[in-house]
Scaffold this motif. Structure first.
Motif, short mmCIF file in Angstrom:
data_model
loop_
_atom_site.label_atom_id
_atom_site.label_comp_id
_atom_site.label_asym_id
_atom_site.label_seq_id
_atom_site.Cartn_x
_atom_site.Cartn_y
_atom_site.Cartn_z
N THR A 36 0.94 -1.24 -0.04
CA THR A 36 0.05 -0.15 -0.10
C THR A 36 0.96 1.16 -0.04
OG1 THR A 36 -1.61 -1.30 1.35
CG2 THR A 36 -1.90 1.13 1.13
N THR A 37 1.77 1.02 0.99
CA THR A 37 2.87 2.38 0.93
C THR A 37 3.66 2.50 -0.51
OG1 THR A 37 3.13 1.76 3.09
CG2 THR A 37 4.41 3.44 2.28
N ASN A 38 3.72 1.51 -0.98
CA ASN A 38 4.49 1.63 -2.41
C ASN A 38 3.49 1.77 -3.53
OD1 ASN A 38 7.73 1.39 -1.91
ND2 ASN A 38 6.50 -0.01 -0.53
N ASN A 39 2.18 2.22 -3.14
CA ASN A 39 1.24 2.51 -4.17
C ASN A 39 0.89 1.28 -5.11
OD1 ASN A 39 1.10 5.17 -3.31
ND2 ASN A 39 3.00 5.69 -4.60
N TYR A 40 0.83 -0.01 -4.69
CA TYR A 40 0.36 -1.06 -5.57
C TYR A 40 -1.10 -0.84 -5.62
CZ TYR A 40 4.94 -3.04 -6.06
OH TYR A 40 6.38 -3.49 -6.38
N GLU A 41 -1.46 -1.23 -6.59
CA GLU A 41 -3.06 -1.45 -6.82
C GLU A 41 -3.53 -2.79 -6.23
OE1 GLU A 41 -6.53 -1.76 -10.28
OE2 GLU A 41 -4.31 -1.54 -10.71
N PHE A 42 -4.55 -2.52 -5.48
CA PHE A 42 -5.13 -3.86 -4.73
C PHE A 42 -6.48 -4.60 -5.68
CE2 PHE A 42 -2.34 -3.22 -1.65
CZ PHE A 42 -2.15 -4.03 -0.79
N VAL A 43 -6.46 -5.54 -6.01
CA VAL A 43 -7.66 -6.06 -6.85
C VAL A 43 -8.37 -7.27 -6.19
CG1 VAL A 43 -6.68 -5.57 -9.13
CG2 VAL A 43 -6.04 -7.53 -8.02
N ALA A 44 -9.76 -7.34 -6.60
CA ALA A 44 -10.31 -8.48 -5.90
C ALA A 44 -9.79 -9.82 -6.33
CB ALA A 44 -11.99 -8.30 -6.37
N ILE A 45 -9.84 -10.68 -5.40
CA ILE A 45 -9.38 -12.03 -5.72
C ILE A 45 -10.39 -12.74 -6.77
CG2 ILE A 45 -9.58 -14.35 -4.70
CD1 ILE A 45 -7.18 -12.93 -3.49
N GLY A 46 -11.71 -12.34 -6.88
CA GLY A 46 -12.67 -12.93 -7.61
C GLY A 46 -12.17 -12.64 -9.11
N ASP A 47 -11.47 -11.56 -9.16
CA ASP A 47 -11.18 -10.89 -10.72
C ASP A 47 -9.64 -11.38 -11.21
OD1 ASP A 47 -13.44 -9.29 -10.79
OD2 ASP A 47 -12.69 -7.60 -10.02
#
Length: 339
Positions: A36-47
């Motif tokens: 998060t601190t390094n600005n990574y995007e988070f995506v839904a597991i389902g996707d």
DNA sequence: GGTCTCGTGTTAGGCTAATG
DNA sequence: CATTAGCCTAACACGAGACC
């Protein structure tokens, strides 16, 4: 065969490996903070799940599971293998490695070798190619903290978020770090991907061994953060976060404009005349809102309609996108999602 | 052409019997 | 007694066709 999570009976003991498995979800929390601190995007597991190239065979009946046989039987139980079977026609031997998820029991197993499914409630999880399967496996441990007793949990898993780390080498390094951490011979002299994060987790693991309750405290803090987040959202909806800008147009005025626009469209026969909506009763109002805001019914500000799916021949390769229910995801419209 | 209804297949939720 | 296996049912999603 590469083993997944250890059986529950081991979890109560107090050695290095067991503490690793007990605390893994906390470590994943720390790693997620790092992403998060390094600005990574988070995506839904389902996707991020790949459609399997085969039809999942129905689970074996318990009477068909033996103490010896040609193929291991893996169910959602805490034991990695519950028995063996010779039913070669039921063998899952494609798309390996796979993650076996216990829909009821929430067990998570990483399986590299062909196996047979034991009983229902077994979900097979295969991440899409941009994920290292083992990275995906480890990060699933950080997701399901809620429990629905002996209900189903796959939906919780699918709604969970995972860091979209596009650098496969970095994923492998994170996996190597976690794999190494399972051994009490682990040394933090060797940096896998980030010395500070690795050291934080290593120190936590050491402290855990000393009976330190940092993990409990961290879980508590994470719960508090979750509560705070919910409260912030609630406050935002209620207009409590910032002062009302005096120059903002009152919502009542905007509502009048919308009504006038709808009436105009009805007069032009672009919209159908709708039934008069009932006035909002005081008991329907869930909470107080700022002075400039006003409650209204959805039907007052939107045109609600329904229809059926056009026949296949009506679809075109390009043009105006056609939305289906599955395009509505996480309170957003995802034009590209396909189930 | 737009809307409504129904059939079908899939998924989720939950109960309870079986098991160790 | 806790855990696991298996079944039943409700709800969902989609597609096809009837109806206005």
């Amino acid at each position: 065969m590469s083993r997944g999570r250890k059986p529950s009976s081991y979890l109560r003991s107090n050695n290095w490996d067991d503490i690793f498995w007990n605390s893994l979800s906390t470590y994943i929390g720390i790693l997620n903070n790092y992403f998060t601190t390094n600005n990574y995007e988070f995506v839904a597991i389902g996707d991020c799940l790949k459609k399997l190239s085969f039809t999942i065979p129905k689970g074996l009946n318990s009477k068909e599971i033996h103490s010896s046989g040609n193929h291991p039987v893996i169910s959602q139980s805490k034991e990695y293998i519950i028995g063996f079977s010779d039913r070669t026609e039921l063998l899952v031997d494609k798309d390996l490695p796979l993650i076996v998820f216990g829909d009821h029991s929430k067990t998570i197993k990483y399986v590299e070798e062909p196996f047979i499914i034991g009983a229902d409630g077994v979900k097979l999880v295969k991440p899409i190619g941009s994920f290292n399967a083992r990275f995906f496996y480890y990060f699933i441990f950080g997701i399901i903290t809620d429990t629905k007793d002996y209900g189903r949990h796959f939906s919780l898993l699918r709604n969970g978020l995972i860091a979209k780390v596009e650098d496969l080498e970095l994923q492998v390094k994170v996996v190597e770090f976690l794999d190494a951490l399972k051994s009490d011979a682990f040394s933090n002299k060797n940096v896998f991907f980030n010395a500070s994060v690795e050291n934080e987790i290593y120190e936590l693991q050491k402290n855990q061994l000393k009976g330190n309750d940092i993990s409990t405290e961290l879980t508590h803090q994470l719960t508090l953060v979750k509560k705070l987040r919910q409260q912030l959202l609630q406050d935002a909806v209620q207009g409590k976060l910032i002062e009302q800008n005096a120059t903002d147009e009152p919502a009542s005025k905007l509502l009048k404009k919308i009504k006038a626009e709808k009436e105009k469209l009805i007069a032009e026969k672009k919209l159908k005349k709708e039934k008069e909506l009932p006035p909002i009763k005081p008991e329907e109002i869930p909470f107080e809102i700022p002075e400039n805001c006003v409650w209204c019914r959805l039907g007052e500000i939107a045109y609600i309609t329904s229809g059926s799916t056009p026949s296949q021949t009506a679809f075109a390769a390009s043009g105006i996108p056609y939305l289906k229910m599955y395009n509505l995801r996480n309170q957003k419209i995802d034009f590209f999602h396909k189930p």
